[in-house]
Design an enzyme around this catalytic site. Structure first.
Site, PDB file in Angstrom:
ATOM      1  N   SER A 182       0.814  -1.221   0.000  1.00 39.90           N
ATOM      2  CA  SER A 182       0.000   0.000   0.000  1.00 39.90           C
ATOM      3  C   SER A 182       0.842   1.261   0.000  1.00 39.90           C
ATOM      4  CB  SER A 182      -0.933  -0.004   1.220  1.00 39.90           C
ATOM      5  OG  SER A 182      -1.857  -1.062   1.141  1.00 39.90           O
ATOM      6  N   HIS A 245      -0.201   3.817   4.649  1.00 41.16           N
ATOM      7  CA  HIS A 245      -0.995   4.544   3.657  1.00 41.16           C
ATOM      8  C   HIS A 245      -0.653   6.041   3.699  1.00 41.16           C
ATOM      9  CE1 HIS A 245      -3.155   0.819   4.400  1.00 41.16           C
ATOM     10  NE2 HIS A 245      -3.891   1.017   3.319  1.00 41.16           N
TER      11      HIS A 245
END
Length: 298
Positions: A182, A245
């Site tokens: 991610s 993230h």
């Protein structure tokens, strides 16, 4: 004045009515049929570049070599997932458990002295929805970006997001493990998003609105699931951090924006490039010192 032998001259190509036939050199470019590769490149230029850069891109664009970096990294991530899903003993392969937690690739706070884990965690994914989401997004964005900016730039942004994600997690969520790509995916998203916003007036308006809305919706939904898995889900097992993230998207909105906005320019002469390099090195040194002296992780 010298006489001209008309019989020795090549006749003009004419049709049966005596009209001159147009040769290939006389045909305008607009009349030439555009191949599939050229159509694809034209679509890529509209999605990825402002109007003043499209013509230069189309002049030298081709589909060879293909976007090798993003395709290879996706194949490796999928292969590692299949390995742990099939060959390692699992209760279920929809959501992997013991196999990935015991993997030498997974980032674990108590094993942070094994420095490769700060990068290798990107190859390990926690389940089918995790691997599919990352692969789909990085291929959708990564292939067009690599066609425009080539593998080096895309690879640097992707890896910067991976490293920024793991270092951010080790600082702001130091007791949680980390798996998945991610950080790299969000670096691509952040760089593309910044270019879509900054160059909005120079791109096709409808496509610009669609791009921004699509990114906002995807990021919002994905962050929602990440928060749920981290704070709400009561399944037994190690908690997975969501901070990667944030680290990835910040890397994308800084380093990625500089790389992707410098199309057809000399990157080393851009002061923004050196500002991002210095900022990243300072963050890297701080994270190393934090993990050595200040982290609460045992």
């Amino acid at each position: 004045m010298e006489d001209i032998d008309l019989e020795q001259r090549k006749p003009f190509p004419v049709d049966r009515d005596g009209r001159k036939v147009k040769t290939g050199a006389d045909q305008p470019d607009e009349g030439r049929k555009i191949g599939c590769c050229e159509k694809f490149q034209e679509s890529v230029s509209k999605w990825m570049l402002p109007e003043d850069s499209r013509s230069k891109y189309l002049e030298r664009a081709n589909c060879c070599p293909p976007p090798i970096f993003i395709i290879l990294i996706s194949i490796v991530e999928l292969a590692v997932f299949i390995y742990y899903a099939v060959w390692k003993p699992q209760k279920q392969w929809v959501t992997l458990d013991d196999g990935i937690w015991n993997s030498p690739l997974t980032y674990k706070p108590e094993r942070r002295q094994e420095a490769w884990r700060f990068i290798s965690y990107m190859f390990v994914h926690a389940g089918v929805e995790h691997i599919i989401g990352n692969l789909v997004m990085q291929l959708i964005l990564g292939i067009p970006l690599e066609l425009v900016h080539k593998g080096f730039e895309v690879g640097m942004v992707y890896l910067a997001g991976v490293v920024a994600g793991s270092l951010s997690s080790s600082i702001f969520d130091p007791l949680s493990a980390l798996v998945g790509a991610s950080g790299g995916v969000y670096a691509l998203i952040g760089g593309y998003f910044m270019n879509a916003v900054v160059n909005f007036r120079e791109m096709i308006p409808l496509l610009g609105v669609f791009r921004i809305l699509a990114i906002v919706i995807f990021v919002g939904v994905d962050f929602g699931f990440a928060f749920y898995r981290r704070f709400v889900n009561d399944d037994a097992g190690m908690k997975v951090s969501f901070v990667a993230h944030f680290g990835g998207i910040v890397a994308g909105m800084t380093i990625g924006y500089v790389f992707f906005s410098d199309y057809n320019k000399k990157l080393l002469k851009d002061p923004r490039f050196w500002m991002c390099i210095v900022g990243f090195v300072v963050f890297l040194l701080f994270a190393i010192l934090f993990n050595i002296f200040l982290t609460p992780a045992s």
